[in-house]
Design a protein around this motif. Structure first.
Motif, PDB file in Angstrom:
ATOM      1  N   ILE A  15       0.870  -1.177   0.000  1.00  0.00           N
ATOM      2  CA  ILE A  15       0.000   0.000   0.000  1.00  0.00           C
ATOM      3  C   ILE A  15       0.901   1.219   0.000  1.00  0.00           C
ATOM      4  CG2 ILE A  15      -1.764   1.293   1.244  1.00  0.00           C
ATOM      5  CD1 ILE A  15      -2.652  -1.423   2.432  1.00  0.00           C
ATOM      6  N   ALA A  16       0.654   2.125  -0.949  1.00  0.00           N
ATOM      7  CA  ALA A  16       1.498   3.307  -1.081  1.00  0.00           C
ATOM      8  C   ALA A  16       0.632   4.523  -1.395  1.00  0.00           C
ATOM      9  CB  ALA A  16       2.506   3.097  -2.207  1.00  0.00           C
ATOM     10  N   PHE A  17       1.120   5.682  -0.981  1.00  0.00           N
ATOM     11  CA  PHE A  17       0.503   6.938  -1.382  1.00  0.00           C
ATOM     12  C   PHE A  17       1.242   7.424  -2.618  1.00  0.00           C
ATOM     13  CE2 PHE A  17      -0.924   6.719   2.953  1.00  0.00           C
ATOM     14  CZ  PHE A  17      -2.179   7.312   2.912  1.00  0.00           C
ATOM     15  N   GLU A  27     -12.762  12.290  -9.358  1.00  0.00           N
ATOM     16  CA  GLU A  27     -11.742  12.130  -8.334  1.00  0.00           C
ATOM     17  C   GLU A  27     -11.316  10.670  -8.286  1.00  0.00           C
ATOM     18  OE1 GLU A  27     -11.720  14.061  -4.161  1.00  0.00           O
ATOM     19  OE2 GLU A  27     -12.743  12.135  -3.941  1.00  0.00           O
ATOM     20  N   LEU A  28     -10.074  10.411  -8.680  1.00  0.00           N
ATOM     21  CA  LEU A  28      -9.531   9.062  -8.559  1.00  0.00           C
ATOM     22  C   LEU A  28      -8.948   8.934  -7.159  1.00  0.00           C
ATOM     23  CD1 LEU A  28      -8.838   6.342  -9.847  1.00  0.00           C
ATOM     24  CD2 LEU A  28      -6.669   7.350 -10.577  1.00  0.00           C
ATOM     25  N   ARG A  29      -9.584   8.125  -6.351  1.00  0.00           N
ATOM     26  CA  ARG A  29      -9.152   7.987  -4.959  1.00  0.00           C
ATOM     27  C   ARG A  29      -8.030   6.973  -4.791  1.00  0.00           C
ATOM     28  NH1 ARG A  29     -13.054   8.962  -0.566  1.00  0.00           N
ATOM     29  NH2 ARG A  29     -13.845  10.996  -1.129  1.00  0.00           N
ATOM     30  N   SER A  30      -8.071   5.917  -5.578  1.00  0.00           N
ATOM     31  CA  SER A  30      -7.052   4.874  -5.457  1.00  0.00           C
ATOM     32  C   SER A  30      -7.039   4.043  -6.723  1.00  0.00           C
ATOM     33  CB  SER A  30      -7.355   3.984  -4.240  1.00  0.00           C
ATOM     34  OG  SER A  30      -8.654   3.426  -4.332  1.00  0.00           O
ATOM     35  N   ILE A  39      -1.592  -1.321  -4.073  1.00  0.00           N
ATOM     36  CA  ILE A  39      -2.716  -0.396  -4.017  1.00  0.00           C
ATOM     37  C   ILE A  39      -2.109   0.980  -3.792  1.00  0.00           C
ATOM     38  CG2 ILE A  39      -4.715   0.389  -2.683  1.00  0.00           C
ATOM     39  CD1 ILE A  39      -5.244  -2.597  -2.029  1.00  0.00           C
ATOM     40  N   ARG A  40      -2.411   1.900  -4.709  1.00  0.00           N
ATOM     41  CA  ARG A  40      -1.934   3.274  -4.575  1.00  0.00           C
ATOM     42  C   ARG A  40      -3.114   4.159  -4.171  1.00  0.00           C
ATOM     43  NH1 ARG A  40       0.107   1.413  -9.171  1.00  0.00           N
ATOM     44  NH2 ARG A  40       2.320   0.917  -9.196  1.00  0.00           N
ATOM     45  N   GLU A  65     -10.066  -1.528  -3.426  1.00  0.00           N
ATOM     46  CA  GLU A  65      -9.073  -2.133  -4.321  1.00  0.00           C
ATOM     47  C   GLU A  65      -8.824  -3.605  -3.991  1.00  0.00           C
ATOM     48  OE1 GLU A  65      -8.595  -0.518  -6.917  1.00  0.00           O
ATOM     49  OE2 GLU A  65      -9.157   1.483  -6.232  1.00  0.00           O
ATOM     50  N   LEU A  66      -9.026  -3.987  -2.738  1.00  0.00           N
ATOM     51  CA  LEU A  66      -8.927  -5.411  -2.386  1.00  0.00           C
ATOM     52  C   LEU A  66      -9.962  -6.231  -3.145  1.00  0.00           C
ATOM     53  CD1 LEU A  66      -8.319  -5.378   1.464  1.00  0.00           C
ATOM     54  CD2 LEU A  66      -6.806  -6.351  -0.278  1.00  0.00           C
TER      55      LEU A  66
END
Length: 100
Positions: A15-17, A27-30, A39-40, A65-66
């Motif tokens: 998991i990364a920002f 708005e793309l959240r992830s 998962i970004r 995203e999971l």
């Protein structure tokens, strides 16, 4: 540990920002990248939140995203319509948030 983060760890997902760009009014959240798997979480969105908002945002983003990861590995069937997949991913994320 939060159920969404725990599950991501069990799947071996990083998991990364990251700055996922400007999407205008959308708005793309992830995003989910199966090559990591990773998962970004969109840092542009996260930077605008209070700490309390950020916690829920991360859980919902990771949970969403999971769901897509589970589709990718064949754990659950992939629904035909993108709209249906996104609704199912949101529902899965909300259920993980409720467990917390």
């Amino acid at each position: 540990m939060n159920p969404a983060l725990k599950l991501a760890r069990e799947y071996g997902i990083e998991i990364a920002f990251a700055d996922l760009g400007d999407w205008g009014i959308d708005e793309l959240r992830s995003e989910y990248d199966p090559s990591g798997p990773t998962i970004r979480i969109n840092s542009r969105v996260a930077e605008q939140m209070t700490p309390a908002e950020l916690g829920e945002f991360v859980v919902l983003s990771v949970g969403h995203e999971l769901y897509h990861h589970r589709e990718a590995i064949g754990e659950i069937p992939r629904l035909n319509e993108r709209k249906d997949r996104e609704i199912a991913a949101n529902d899965f994320a909300r259920r993980l948030l409720e467990i917390h």
